[in-house]
Design a protein around this motif. Sequence first.
Motif, PDB file in Angstrom:
ATOM      1  N   GLU A  16       0.796  -1.214   0.170  1.00  0.00           N
ATOM      2  CA  GLU A  16      -0.076  -0.307  -0.027  1.00  0.00           C
ATOM      3  C   GLU A  16       0.723   1.371   0.099  1.00  0.00           C
ATOM      4  N   VAL A  17       2.203   1.332   0.221  1.00  0.00           N
ATOM      5  CA  VAL A  17       2.683   1.924   0.796  1.00  0.00           C
ATOM      6  C   VAL A  17       3.962   2.267  -0.438  1.00  0.00           C
ATOM      7  N   GLY A  18       3.701   3.231  -1.638  1.00  0.00           N
ATOM      8  CA  GLY A  18       4.427   3.237  -2.932  1.00  0.00           C
ATOM      9  C   GLY A  18       4.721   4.171  -3.052  1.00  0.00           C
ATOM     10  N   GLU A  19       4.541   4.709  -4.172  1.00  0.00           N
ATOM     11  CA  GLU A  19       5.139   7.189  -4.957  1.00  0.00           C
ATOM     12  C   GLU A  19       3.974   7.353  -4.958  1.00  0.00           C
ATOM     13  N   VAL A  32       1.064  11.042   6.739  1.00  0.00           N
ATOM     14  CA  VAL A  32       1.092  10.879   5.088  1.00  0.00           C
ATOM     15  C   VAL A  32       2.510   9.581   5.013  1.00  0.00           C
ATOM     16  N   PHE A  33       2.005   7.922   4.172  1.00  0.00           N
ATOM     17  CA  PHE A  33       2.874   7.256   4.319  1.00  0.00           C
ATOM     18  C   PHE A  33       3.595   7.573   2.961  1.00  0.00           C
ATOM     19  N   GLY A  39      13.479   3.103  -1.650  1.00  0.00           N
ATOM     20  CA  GLY A  39      12.649   1.438  -1.185  1.00  0.00           C
ATOM     21  C   GLY A  39      12.034   1.333   0.208  1.00  0.00           C
ATOM     22  N   ASP A  40      12.876   2.844   0.463  1.00  0.00           N
ATOM     23  CA  ASP A  40      12.454   2.573   2.211  1.00  0.00           C
ATOM     24  C   ASP A  40      10.766   3.268   2.063  1.00  0.00           C
ATOM     25  N   ALA A  41      10.035   2.964   3.423  1.00  0.00           N
ATOM     26  CA  ALA A  41       8.861   3.650   3.537  1.00  0.00           C
ATOM     27  C   ALA A  41       8.967   4.166   4.844  1.00  0.00           C
ATOM     28  N   VAL A  42       7.783   5.957   4.343  1.00  0.00           N
ATOM     29  CA  VAL A  42       8.344   7.142   5.238  1.00  0.00           C
ATOM     30  C   VAL A  42       6.991   7.099   5.776  1.00  0.00           C
ATOM     31  N   ALA A  43       7.648   8.025   6.810  1.00  0.00           N
ATOM     32  CA  ALA A  43       6.090   9.129   7.865  1.00  0.00           C
ATOM     33  C   ALA A  43       6.273  10.278   8.237  1.00  0.00           C
ATOM     34  N   LEU A  44       5.365  11.112   7.337  1.00  0.00           N
ATOM     35  CA  LEU A  44       5.660  12.135   8.117  1.00  0.00           C
ATOM     36  C   LEU A  44       3.816  12.762   9.257  1.00  0.00           C
ATOM     37  N   HIS A  59       2.116  17.139  -3.715  1.00  0.00           N
ATOM     38  CA  HIS A  59       2.606  15.829  -4.981  1.00  0.00           C
ATOM     39  C   HIS A  59       4.228  15.666  -3.912  1.00  0.00           C
ATOM     40  N   ARG A  60       4.284  14.884  -4.505  1.00  0.00           N
ATOM     41  CA  ARG A  60       6.057  14.643  -4.517  1.00  0.00           C
ATOM     42  C   ARG A  60       6.971  15.226  -5.370  1.00  0.00           C
TER      43      ARG A  60
END
Lengths: 340, 54
Positions: A16-19, A32-33, A39-44, A59-60
Amino acid sequence: MVFPRNQWYVAAYGEEVGEELLARTICGEPIVFYRTGAGDAVALADRCVHRRFPLSEGHRDGDRLVCGYHGFTYEPDGRCVAVPAQTRIPRTARVPVYPVVEQDSLVWVWIGDGDADPAAIPRAPWLDAEGWVVVRGMEPLEARYELLVDNLMDLSHETYLHGGYIGTPEVAETPITTSVDEEAGVVRVSRRMKDVECPPFYANSTGIKGRIDRWQDIEYQPPCLYLLHSRIAPAGLEPAPDGDDSAAFHAEIVYGITPSTETTTFDFWMVARDFALDDPEVTTYLAESNRTVVMQDVVALNLLEKVIATEPEGYQELSINIDTGGLAARRLLQRMTDES
Amino acid sequence: MTSALLQVVWSPGSDHLTGVCHCGAEYRADGPVEVWQWLLAHPDHEASIEAGID
Ligand code: FES
Ligand SMILES: [Fe+2]
């Protein structure tokens, strides 16, 4: 808020965690993930420091997050690196970062302040192991997480709510053994049924025609991880003297019980099996019928939440023997909430 | 130090629960609220050993 803090919670499935930016409120905290290029999952924290716009609506820019309102730009470590129309970036421009660990195909997030020790994350190795096939899903619940804990700790409801799927008369009739490991903080509830009816869920997936020996061993590691070790075997098929039980069928039913708000919950459900590994029909059948079972619980718990909302403060419920494990779970959760 | 195990066994063929404390004390109760109260009273439940109901 009423949640145990300083705890790890299941935030998402790895895929579920991707682009895309994934917004999820966990224990009342909007997060927000996303996944970095490495490839590391981030959570802010899902709040811009400027005017609180949800970052998940932005957006990224590579690994950076750009706020969708006025363009504050953040690194994965929460540092703000660009603000509009000026070169000076305020020293306090930083969003909180949540510790994240991916393990057993789950994305775990630490909610709290203390020491986020990854070794404290409970394990569910079947979800990501050779020799197992997994089906899973997630249902948002319009009910407090305690209702889901109650529901899963007392499987006698299978007979009534899930008849025709996993419930047979024997489940509600079989006495249970309950134990609490006070130091490890684990509640176990076991029910061993001998020579009983095989519910369709297992008859259709294992191909067993006759009666079965059925074991249900619950292992709840509050607050977030619930394991149900389910053993199904033709009646009379005992484990060998050396403990070898490979002739039986095993299903590991896993729940991530993640509070979202005070009255909503993420219900992550998974079924791992060690049989019919190459049979896609069994996979489809288990995915569909388990989702049906989960939805039966969801409908019931959503209804219960509505009832609770209308009842007077201090309503007294009645507990009977089947609630022994549920009461133990509640006490550990209360202790964790009080300590945090 | 795995001594903090509390156990509740449903007595076969009855409606009673038997609580077993990590100190070894046992108690037979009529319901889960009662059995947890007794178990959590440790160490103050010595006197109640075998004090179960009927
Ligand atoms: S609210 Fe995010 S930049 Fe203004
Ligand atoms: Fe259920």
